[in-house]
Design an enzyme around this catalytic site. Structure first.
Site, mmCIF file in Angstrom:
data_model
loop_
_atom_site.group_PDB
_atom_site.id
_atom_site.type_symbol
_atom_site.label_atom_id
_atom_site.label_comp_id
_atom_site.label_asym_id
_atom_site.label_seq_id
_atom_site.Cartn_x
_atom_site.Cartn_y
_atom_site.Cartn_z
ATOM 1 N N GLY A 183 0.776 -1.579 -0.004
ATOM 2 C CA GLY A 183 0.170 -0.146 0.020
ATOM 3 C C GLY A 183 0.817 1.551 0.247
ATOM 4 N N GLU A 243 -6.646 4.676 2.438
ATOM 5 C CA GLU A 243 -6.403 3.333 3.159
ATOM 6 C C GLU A 243 -7.427 3.321 4.381
ATOM 7 O OE1 GLU A 243 -3.398 1.400 3.549
ATOM 8 O OE2 GLU A 243 -2.377 2.037 1.121
ATOM 9 N N HIS A 303 -4.898 -9.153 7.996
ATOM 10 C CA HIS A 303 -5.730 -8.069 7.393
ATOM 11 C C HIS A 303 -6.924 -8.713 6.618
ATOM 12 C CE1 HIS A 303 -5.713 -5.831 3.312
ATOM 13 N NE2 HIS A 303 -5.086 -5.399 3.438
ATOM 14 N N ARG A 358 -9.328 -1.567 9.543
ATOM 15 C CA ARG A 358 -9.283 -3.207 9.744
ATOM 16 C C ARG A 358 -9.657 -3.769 10.339
ATOM 17 N NH1 ARG A 358 -2.593 -3.521 7.622
ATOM 18 N NH2 ARG A 358 -3.106 -2.040 5.529
ATOM 19 N N HIS A 380 -1.799 -10.502 9.397
ATOM 20 C CA HIS A 380 -0.755 -10.036 8.771
ATOM 21 C C HIS A 380 0.428 -9.080 9.038
ATOM 22 C CE1 HIS A 380 -0.009 -6.834 6.197
ATOM 23 N NE2 HIS A 380 -0.551 -6.175 6.561
ATOM 24 N N ARG A 436 -3.034 -1.372 14.242
ATOM 25 C CA ARG A 436 -2.416 -0.527 14.027
ATOM 26 C C ARG A 436 -3.254 0.007 12.714
ATOM 27 N NH1 ARG A 436 0.380 -0.964 8.753
ATOM 28 N NH2 ARG A 436 -0.035 -3.570 9.165
#
Length: 620
Positions: A74, A141, A261, A310, A371, A406
């Site tokens: 990303g 994102e 993820h 996420r 992830h 995160r």
């Protein structure tokens, strides 16, 4: 077995005396600092230390250009765009972290981040620019309210950053030891860092087990995704840095917060190992999450829909799949058209097509997979751990930036910013250099090594392998146990967790530990025999020979036990820790951190902070 407690000061850092079973070092070199890892964090720290005149050695598990950074698709987040500010970046990061971020650490990240990115550009990194302009092109994102993600090569940001840093490292003449697995921390008689032991895989200038003697060690070993069956992490991400730090007596925090993820290419229920990532940037450019009927299910669940943090998206995918009795959902980007896929996301397009899926003409099947580790080795704002002379940065570290989850694309920035801070501390006026350190403790130095010799460039000492010195060695797991650990963790401590699943995982991990302990020791010692997971008995089995696969499996079991212990203790749902039996966030009871240490008897001690603030890692 675990013990509990609370406390506000730094924990004990005297070391555990526990070491991996390994031959004594047969060679050694000296340096002022050894950096373990060659991603953005490791190479940034190494380059800055070398520029400050410190003799620096980089140890990396694969090739220099094969660090975890190159897998990042990303981009890197920073307040670089018009109208964006560090305060807005701070706010988005704190929301994603679900109440457990260290605000001072986050403020450090977002205020120093933009200049750090510009220094990275000065090092040679080339980011994509807006059409007809020299301005950096920015995308969005999940969790970001503004476009602040700088990217390169469309979806190959990590590869470009890695290229630039590797070229800089080679141009600077950094001394590197490639294809080397770090084993354990060396300490002097006072418990200060004195270097590392390592095993070089294959023949070269060095081979076999050796040592790098240095008063400063920087762990930048990346993540531990291989503790689960399916992950976006490469095969080398086996938690080696966290396991080393635990054996050295360092504190570990927030390890229960493993980010899954939400959009990883679904390759079937039996898929294991590294899985292709479908970058969050695909959703940032407008792709939709849909079910098999083409219905969007994120609309109405969160104000940002597909661009929610996420943990929220991963949970929504799991819930939707469970309700419909299926294994995955879909990411639909057909409206992008072929040209956009080919120019903006060429890496993802190629990965999908290699598995028989064409995103230009069909939705991509996706499901969550392990992830990123939001926690790790606890550090302060200068990267210092609770062990004097031991530093950590990047995914292996717990700086307090990520909290319980995160924020997308903050990881590369964290590695960059805190690596620079570590280098500044190591290069400071009070930092030790190689000539200042005492020899490693007698139980850790191989006969014939001369770790206290005067420092000079490329100082090397070759010694025949010394007889093993008595010490507390950790029984090694058979290499095939790696798969068992992964399946136990996936079933019991994956996206969905409960008291029952975690208790089962803990019991099965303890069984693996007991089986390893019951195997014959190096001198042929047999412990009481009993049936093992494979149906054999301890008396039938030999202890695994020391080697990379056995060391990796042992490290995976070590970090798995800590993760499960923390996840069992945290009886709430927060960020990327999802307890089905405790579905709500409970700030009154759990807005705090665990500080976990390994004791000499191999038991875990879990201390709980009184508040969401971390105590110092270093006593003033």
């Amino acid at each position: 077995m675990t013990a509990t407690g609370t406390g506000t000061g730094p924990g004990p850092a005297a070391g555990t005396g526990i070491r991996l079973t390994a031959p004594a070092p047969g060679w050694s070199i000296e340096a002022d600092v050894v950096v373990v890892g060659s991603g953005v964090a490791g190479l940034t720290a190494a380059l800055r230390c070398a520029a400050a005149g410190r003799r620096t050695v980089v140890v990396t598990k694969a090739r220099l250009d094969d660090g975890s950074t190159r897998w990042a698709q990303g981009g890197i987040a920073a307040a670089l765009g018009d109208g964006d500010t560090p305060e807005q970046h701070l706010a988005d990061t704190l929301v994603a972290g679900a109440g457990l971020c260290d605000e001072t650490a986050v403020r450090t990240l977002v205020t120093e981040g933009p200049d750090a990115v510009h220094r990275l550009i000065g090092t040679g990194a080339r980011f994509d620019t807006a059409p007809g302009s020299d301005e950096i092109a920015l995308t969005r994102e999940g969790g970001h309210h503004r476009r602040r993600i700088a990217h390169a090569g469309g979806d190959a940001t990590g590869a470009e950053i890695s290229r630039a840093l590797v070229e800089a490292a080679r141009a600077a003449g950094l001394r590197t030891i490639e294809n080397a697995l770090v084993l354990d921390l060396l300490t002097d008689a006072e418990g200060r860092t004195a270097g590392v032991t390592l095993h070089v895989m294959g023949e070269g200038q060095h081979d076999g087990v050796g040592a790098v003697h240095a008063p400063a060690v920087v762990l930048a070993t990346g993540g531990m995704g291989q503790v689960f069956s399916a992950t976006t992490n490469p095969e080398v991400s086996t938690g080696d840095g966290v396991a080393l730090a635990l054996r050295a007596g360092a504190e570990i925090s927030d390890l229960e917060f493993v980010q899954f993820h939400p959009t990883v290419l679904y390759l079937g229920p039996e898929a294991e190992g590294q899985q292709p990532l479908i970058s969050e940037a695909v959703r940032g450019e407008g792709a939709h999450l849909v079910d098999a009927d083409g219905t969007r299910f994120m609309v109405g669940r969160h104000e940002l829909a597909e661009l929610a943090p996420r943990d929220i998206v991963a949970k929504a995918i799991m819930r939707q799949a469970h309700e419909q009795g299926v294994e995955h959902m879909y990411l639909d980007g057909r409206h992008f058209g072929a040209q956009m896929w080919e120019t903006r996301f060429p890496t993802i397009l190629a990965a999908c097509r290699s598995h028989g899926i064409d995103p230009v003409t069909e939705p991509i099947p996706v499901a969550p997979a392990a992830h990123y580790a939001s926690g790790g080795v606890r550090t302060d704002l200068r990267g210092r751990t609770t062990v004097p002379g031991l530093y950590a940065c990047g995914e292996v570290a717990c700086t307090g930036v990520h909290g319980a989850n995160r924020l997308a694309s903050n990881s590369l920035l964290e590695g960059l910013v805190f690596a620079e801070r570590i280098a500044a501390d190591i290069a400071g006026p009070h930092a030790l250099q190689a000539a200042d350190i005492a020899a490693p403790h007698a139980s850790e130095a191989a006969a014939g090594d001369t770790p206290g010799a005067p420092a000079h460039d490329a100082a090397e000492h070759t010694a025949p392998p010394a007889p093993s010195v008595p010490r507390t060695t950790l029984p090694l797991l058979a290499p095939e146990t790696r798969t068992a650990v992964q399946r136990i963790m996936t079933a019991g401590a994956g996206v969905l967790r409960s008291a029952e699943s975690l208790a089962r995982a803990a019991a099965e991990l303890d069984r693996l530990h007991r089986e390893a302990t019951a195997a014959p020791g190096p001198a042929g010692r047999h412990e009481p025999s009993g049936a093992t997971a494979t149906g054999s008995t301890a008396a039938d089995r030999k202890a695994p020979e020391p080697g990379v696969e056995a060391w990796e499996a042992t490290n995976l079991l070590c970090v798995a036990r800590v993760l499960v212990a923390a996840a069992r203790r945290r009886e709430e749902t927060r960020g990327c820790h999802w307890r089905e039996d405790h579905p709500d966030r409970d700030d009154a009871s759990w807005r705090r951190h665990f500080r976990i240490t390994l004791e000499a008897d191999r038991a875990l001690t879990i201390r709980t902070t009184a508040t969401a603030e971390f105590p110092p890692t270093v006593t003033p």
